[in-house]
Design an enzyme around this catalytic site. Structure first.
Site, PDB file in Angstrom:
ATOM      1  CG  HIS A 215     -47.416  35.636 100.575  1.00 45.91           C
ATOM      2  ND1 HIS A 215     -48.464  35.213 101.624  1.00 45.91           N
ATOM      3  CD2 HIS A 215     -46.759  36.711 101.108  1.00 45.91           C
ATOM      4  CE1 HIS A 215     -48.397  36.126 102.585  1.00 45.91           C
ATOM      5  NE2 HIS A 215     -47.414  36.938 102.346  1.00 45.91           N
ATOM      6  CG  HIS A 216     -47.792  39.799  99.240  1.00 50.56           C
ATOM      7  ND1 HIS A 216     -48.860  39.329  99.424  1.00 50.56           N
ATOM      8  CD2 HIS A 216     -47.085  40.208 100.413  1.00 50.56           C
ATOM      9  CE1 HIS A 216     -49.306  39.655 100.642  1.00 50.56           C
ATOM     10  NE2 HIS A 216     -48.380  39.793 101.392  1.00 50.56           N
ATOM     11  CB  ALA A 217     -43.519  38.138  94.015  1.00 48.37           C
TER      12      ALA A 217
END
Length: 490
Positions: A215-217
């Site tokens: 979820h951070h990309a």
């Protein structure tokens, strides 16, 4: 009726464990435990070895970033990663176990090179994007199948390389690692493979990929151990299938910043994230103020020590009501486990029962919604294998046409990990399944819960009628314990 789908295999788990933060174990322990408890027999479809293409990745990510990340020169053991013993540790344990049973073990790949050989048989043939060469091609100009040479990779044109690495954040917590193109295509492909089972006006599906949930990309760079945002790519694919309203709910310890940013202007994709929000804690986003009036952003910023009682209340009084208001046709749930007792962050104190219960409550509340369950953070691989196994069992027991036996129905805290090829990994935990939840055990930890009971009421007032954020006039000035959650880290 509900159709159950899962993407998992020995190959997929071994590739997923190329990711350094998996410690060469997390995915393999999870897959093996699920397989050994017979849960795959309860699924209607078990997907294995699905590979996505560059074109799939370009539906969200930028061309320059994908060309760099997917350069085939990195489908090899890199010069600074020649040590094979760490990656091969589980293979040795598996071989020993099978020998003790007088069984032959043929399923596992005994080296990263053999993994790659299998991958090449599955991988789609790629063409240059728009027929153009990337900046990375100009820097590393050689035959794509040629083994990476140390001088080219580590010395080369140092200035250009450093600029590209910094621009795309392929440094720090997101370094290039051996076989990263293969990793990217396999893990992202596993998530995207679920989309074909999500179709309007068809049987409800619950689809799982415990190796997904990155979820951070961001569109143009890696972040927080995440290189490609498979969640965003999946949601885009689901919308192309014809679904209008989608709710994304993120249970990870860290804010789902990459997904929120991708859909921050969308009225049809709701992003709900509960996460720790304290000054300096990565990624330092996820405040209430980010949930602007009229947006579909719902942030639940929390403090140190979150426990199961507080999570249960948040699920009932905040998460479910805001999702109900959005009227989703599909739920996408990121099931990060870095808030569990035993995780190396040691910030929250959720039990496996607590977190699984919240997720199951959410799923059961929306019986007409198809659901996608993805993995996420979680840095004690033995805790995570238990968590994903138990949550998989709950899904299968509740919804399968062929439900599993009552193995986990027992409240017996002395339940043992079933005998399987990796049983010896759990030896220092006395092989006990629930040792992290047994009061008095060396693995059970109690933290001070800094979250105040009245914060739930504050959240309800904040999101208010119709979920239009109504920020209290004195939030930015009030430093009382009850409202510290609403402060933006400086």
């Amino acid at each position: 009726m509900t159709r159950l789908v899962i993407s998992t295999s020995t190959f997929q788990s071994q590739v997923a464990d190329l990711l350094p933060c998996n410690k060469y174990k997390k995915s393999q322990l999870t897959h093996s435990l699920i397989e050994s408890t017979g849960l795959l027999n309860s699924f209607d479809h078990v997907i294995s070895d699905f590979i996505c293409s560059k074109d799939d990745l370009l539906q969200f990510h930028s061309k320059d970033y994908i060309e760099l990340l997917m350069d085939n020169k990195y489908n090899t053991v890199l010069p600074y990663d020649v040590e094979e013993s760490s990656w091969n540790e589980l293979n040795e344990i598996s071989t020993s176990w099978h020998e003790s049973k007088n069984e032959a073990e043929f399923k596992r790949f005994t080296s990263r090179e053999k993994l790659y050989e299998h991958f090449k048989q599955l991988s789609p043939k790629e063409k240059p994007i728009n027929g153009k060469r990337s900046a990375w091609d100009a820097l590393l100009d050689s035959d794509p199948d040629e083994e990476v040479q140390q001088n080219e990779t580590l010395e080369g044109n140092a200035e250009i390389k450093a600029t590209l690495m910094k621009e795309h954040n392929l440094e720090g917590d997101c370094p290039l690692f051996s076989y990263i193109p293969m990793y990217t295509q396999v893990v992202t492909g596993a998530t995207l493979s679920l989309s074909k089972f999500l179709q309007p006006n068809s049987e409800r599906s619950i689809a799982i990929n415990w190796d997904g949930g990155r979820h951070h990309a961001f569109k143009n760079k890696a972040s927080g151990f995440c290189y490609v945002n498979d969640i965003v790519l999946l949601i885009q694919k689901i919308r192309k299938n014809g679904f209008k309203n989608i709710s994304y709910v993120d249970f990870d310890l860290h804010h789902g910043d990459g997904v929120q940013k991708a859909f921050q202007f969308s009225k049809n994709v709701q992003t709900v994230s509960l996460h720790m929000f304290e000054p300096g804690f990565f990624p330092c986003t996820g405040s209430l103020q980010e949930a602007k009036a009229g947006s579909s952003i719902v942030n639940i910023p929390l403090l140190h020590g979150l426990d199961g009682t507080f999570l249960k209340q948040l699920t009932k009084d905040i998460i479910i009501p805001v999702v109900e208001q959005h009227e989703p046709e599909v739920l996408v749930i990121q099931c990060g486990g870095d808030g569990l007792i035993g995780d190396q962050y040691n910030e929250w104190q959720l039990t496996i029962h607590d977190l699984s219960g919240a997720i199951m409550k959410l799923i059961n509340t929306f019986p007409s919604c198809s659901v996608v369950l993805l993995g996420g953070g979680g840095y004690n691989e033995k805790v995570m294998s238990r968590f994903y196994n138990y949550l998989t069992w709950n899904i299968a027991f509740e919804y399968s046409k062929r439900p599993p036996s009552g193995l986990f129905l027992s409240s017996e805290l002395n339940l043992l990990i079933p005998d399987h090829e990796f049983i010896d990994v759990y030896q220092d935990e006395q092989y006990k399944y629930w040792i992290y939840e047994q009061e008095g055990s060396s693995k059970y930890k109690t933290l001070r819960n800094d979250n105040k009971v009245d914060f739930v009421a504050e959240l309800r007032a904040y999101y208010g009628h119709g979920l239009q954020p109504q920020l209290p006039h004195d939030v930015s000035e009030d430093n009382s314990p009850g409202t510290v959650h609403m402060m933006v880290p400086k």
